[in-house]
Design a protein around this motif. Structure first.
Motif, PDB file in Angstrom:
ATOM      1  N   HIS A 130       0.865  -1.192   0.000  1.00  0.00           N
ATOM      2  CA  HIS A 130       0.000   0.000   0.000  1.00  0.00           C
ATOM      3  C   HIS A 130       0.898   1.238   0.000  1.00  0.00           C
ATOM      4  CE1 HIS A 130      -3.529  -2.479   0.606  1.00  0.00           C
ATOM      5  NE2 HIS A 130      -2.923  -3.080   1.625  1.00  0.00           N
ATOM      6  N   MET A 131       1.175   1.724  -1.188  1.00  0.00           N
ATOM      7  CA  MET A 131       2.196   2.757  -1.368  1.00  0.00           C
ATOM      8  C   MET A 131       1.807   4.069  -0.699  1.00  0.00           C
ATOM      9  SD  MET A 131       5.132   3.044  -2.706  1.00  0.00           S
ATOM     10  CE  MET A 131       6.277   4.363  -3.064  1.00  0.00           C
ATOM     11  N   ALA A 132       2.741   4.606   0.086  1.00  0.00           N
ATOM     12  CA  ALA A 132       2.587   5.883   0.792  1.00  0.00           C
ATOM     13  C   ALA A 132       1.473   5.845   1.831  1.00  0.00           C
ATOM     14  CB  ALA A 132       2.347   7.031  -0.198  1.00  0.00           C
ATOM     15  N   GLY A 133       0.911   4.648   2.058  1.00  0.00           N
ATOM     16  CA  GLY A 133      -0.186   4.508   3.009  1.00  0.00           C
ATOM     17  C   GLY A 133      -1.548   4.552   2.360  1.00  0.00           C
ATOM     18  N   PHE A 134      -1.594   4.680   1.027  1.00  0.00           N
ATOM     19  CA  PHE A 134      -2.866   4.734   0.310  1.00  0.00           C
ATOM     20  C   PHE A 134      -3.267   3.326  -0.128  1.00  0.00           C
ATOM     21  CE2 PHE A 134      -1.220   8.976   0.120  1.00  0.00           C
ATOM     22  CZ  PHE A 134      -2.348   9.796   0.193  1.00  0.00           C
ATOM     23  N   PRO A 135      -4.534   2.970   0.023  1.00  0.00           N
ATOM     24  CA  PRO A 135      -4.940   1.587  -0.220  1.00  0.00           C
ATOM     25  C   PRO A 135      -4.943   1.205  -1.689  1.00  0.00           C
ATOM     26  CG  PRO A 135      -6.864   2.952   0.259  1.00  0.00           C
ATOM     27  CD  PRO A 135      -5.657   3.812   0.503  1.00  0.00           C
ATOM     28  N   ALA A 136      -4.448   0.005  -1.960  1.00  0.00           N
ATOM     29  CA  ALA A 136      -4.612  -0.597  -3.277  1.00  0.00           C
ATOM     30  C   ALA A 136      -6.073  -0.999  -3.454  1.00  0.00           C
ATOM     31  CB  ALA A 136      -3.691  -1.809  -3.409  1.00  0.00           C
ATOM     32  N   ASP A 137      -6.440  -1.364  -4.657  1.00  0.00           N
ATOM     33  CA  ASP A 137      -7.820  -1.766  -4.962  1.00  0.00           C
ATOM     34  C   ASP A 137      -8.042  -3.184  -4.440  1.00  0.00           C
ATOM     35  OD1 ASP A 137     -10.300  -2.395  -5.985  1.00  0.00           O
ATOM     36  OD2 ASP A 137      -9.829  -1.817  -8.052  1.00  0.00           O
ATOM     37  N   MET A 138      -8.330  -3.274  -3.141  1.00  0.00           N
ATOM     38  CA  MET A 138      -8.384  -4.580  -2.496  1.00  0.00           C
ATOM     39  C   MET A 138      -9.603  -5.400  -2.894  1.00  0.00           C
ATOM     40  SD  MET A 138      -5.577  -4.960  -1.008  1.00  0.00           S
ATOM     41  CE  MET A 138      -5.873  -6.471  -0.092  1.00  0.00           C
ATOM     42  N   ASP A 139     -10.703  -4.772  -3.269  1.00  0.00           N
ATOM     43  CA  ASP A 139     -11.853  -5.551  -3.741  1.00  0.00           C
ATOM     44  C   ASP A 139     -11.476  -6.342  -4.984  1.00  0.00           C
ATOM     45  OD1 ASP A 139     -13.481  -4.704  -1.713  1.00  0.00           O
ATOM     46  OD2 ASP A 139     -14.639  -3.292  -2.920  1.00  0.00           O
TER      47      ASP A 139
END
Length: 377
Positions: A130-139
């Protein structure tokens, strides 16, 4: 050189000093009650069943491979835009890293669309950073994992308490791994944590982190056991109570620190809005995130131009960094070729600006004005 505005500032105070002093005075400095206290904080704050303290996040990622059944010859899909530990852990177990491109210049996270293209019968797991603390598209990523029966290992080093649709990063996949390195949101110098809701994974991690021993020194010292057996080929991946005591204090500071970082990013966005030559990744994010770093990507640029801009900022007393050099370009990974055009552009043209809770509005204005001057050179 001494920077007027550093890349980050450690938020240590008297509380951390007192915590270390008290732990040393307690006469118990290895894995013990402070590690347990820190683990309990993670269990409560992340709403998970288990937290296992470890000597660093590299060890957490290494154990994650083992307990998720990744072994020699398996393929693990991973980003190249990350720190080396995310990929080294794949090699530690003899598995093969399969490098995947990112979503775009405005989203530096691994692309679900590209993940799907890389899956083979040998694919065993996906490492999501999760780059820079921003969420990847986990769904999308979890749907792919379910479709192909793959394990998801979340490298959430950048994102303690970051959220994705109401869930904390690190709680969505099989395991979540966190770092306490000196420049992380939670800092103990070195250290790490793995979290999971899987009872068997937690049980084996606790065993493997301490040589495969059935009991640890603290248990025996307290009279809970008098002997031990070694039932698995384990490691020495234990965290110590000195660093854990710092971690306990840092966890108590975490939420206010992150809330201050949200305001710092908001000020950055206001100031950067007028710079047409700059892309701010994750601009549309509405989730609560840790804002571990403040990345920007230069438009229509080259690595030489990026480096000259960084040099200009440094000459004005502003420290910057690059997150990250592409892993697949390192000499040790030359035998794992990859076609990653977006990753390579970002790695060559990303600049990490200073980010920390105490960064003032005037300092941010100075950073952006200096950046504007550098772009006009």
């Amino acid at each position: 050189m001494e920077y007027n505005i550093p890349l980050f500032k450690l938020n240590f105070g008297q509380e951390e000093i007192d915590a270390v002093t008290e732990t040393i005075k307690s006469k118990w400095i290895s894995t013990g009650p402070k590690c347990e206290e820190l683990e309990n904080q993670f269990v409560e704050m992340f709403n998970v069943k288990h937290a296992i303290s470890l000597s660093n996040c590299t060890d957490a990622l290494h154990l994650a491979m083992i307990v998720n059944g990744v072994s020699a010859g398996d393929e693990v899909i991973c980003p190249s835009l990350t720190f080396a530990a995310s990929v080294n852990s794949i090699r530690y177990v003899g598995a093969i890293p399969v490098f995947c491109d990112i979503e775009g210049l405005d989203n530096m996270n691994i692309s679900p669309r590209e993940i799907e293209k890389l899956i083979t019968p040998k694919t065993k797991a996906i490492v999501v950073v999760h780059m820079a603390g921003f969420p990847a598209d986990m769904d999308a990523i979890m749907a792919i994992a379910q479709k192909h029966n793959l394990k998801i290992i979340e490298d959430a080093c950048h994102g303690p308490l970051s959220e994705y649709k109401g869930k904390k990063l690190g709680t969505i996949g099989s395991v979540g791994c966190f770092s306490f390195f000196s420049n992380k949101n939670i800092s103990t110098g070195e250290g790490g944590m793995m979290i999971t809701n899987d009872d068997e994974i937690a049980k084996r991690c606790r065993l493997l982190r301490s040589h495969g021993m059935t009991t640890m020194s603290y248990q025996r010292a307290k009279g809970h056991a008098t002997a031990y057996d070694i039932v698995d080929l384990g490691f020495n991946f234990r965290l110590d109570d000195i660093r854990a005591s710092i971690g306990v204090v840092q966890m108590n500071k975490l939420r206010p620190d992150l809330e201050a970082r949200v305001k710092v990013r908001a000020t950055y966005l206001e100031q950067l809005a007028s710079l047409d030559q700059v892309i701010v990744p994750f601009l549309d994010n509405k989730e609560f995130v840790s804002n571990y770093i403040m990345p920007i990507v230069l438009k229509d640029s080259t690595v030489e131009k990026r480096d000259s801009i960084r040099d200009f900022l440094h000459s004005k007393g502003i420290q910057t960094s690059n997150h990250y050099p592409a892993i697949h370009r390192f000499s040790v990974y030359k035998d794992y070729p990859a076609n990653l055009p977006i990753t390579e552009y970002v790695c060559d043209n990303e600049i990490t600006l200073p980010m920390y809770a105490a960064l003032s509005e005037d300092e941010i204005k100075y950073i952006v004005e200096t950046l504007k001057n550098a772009l006009s050179q």
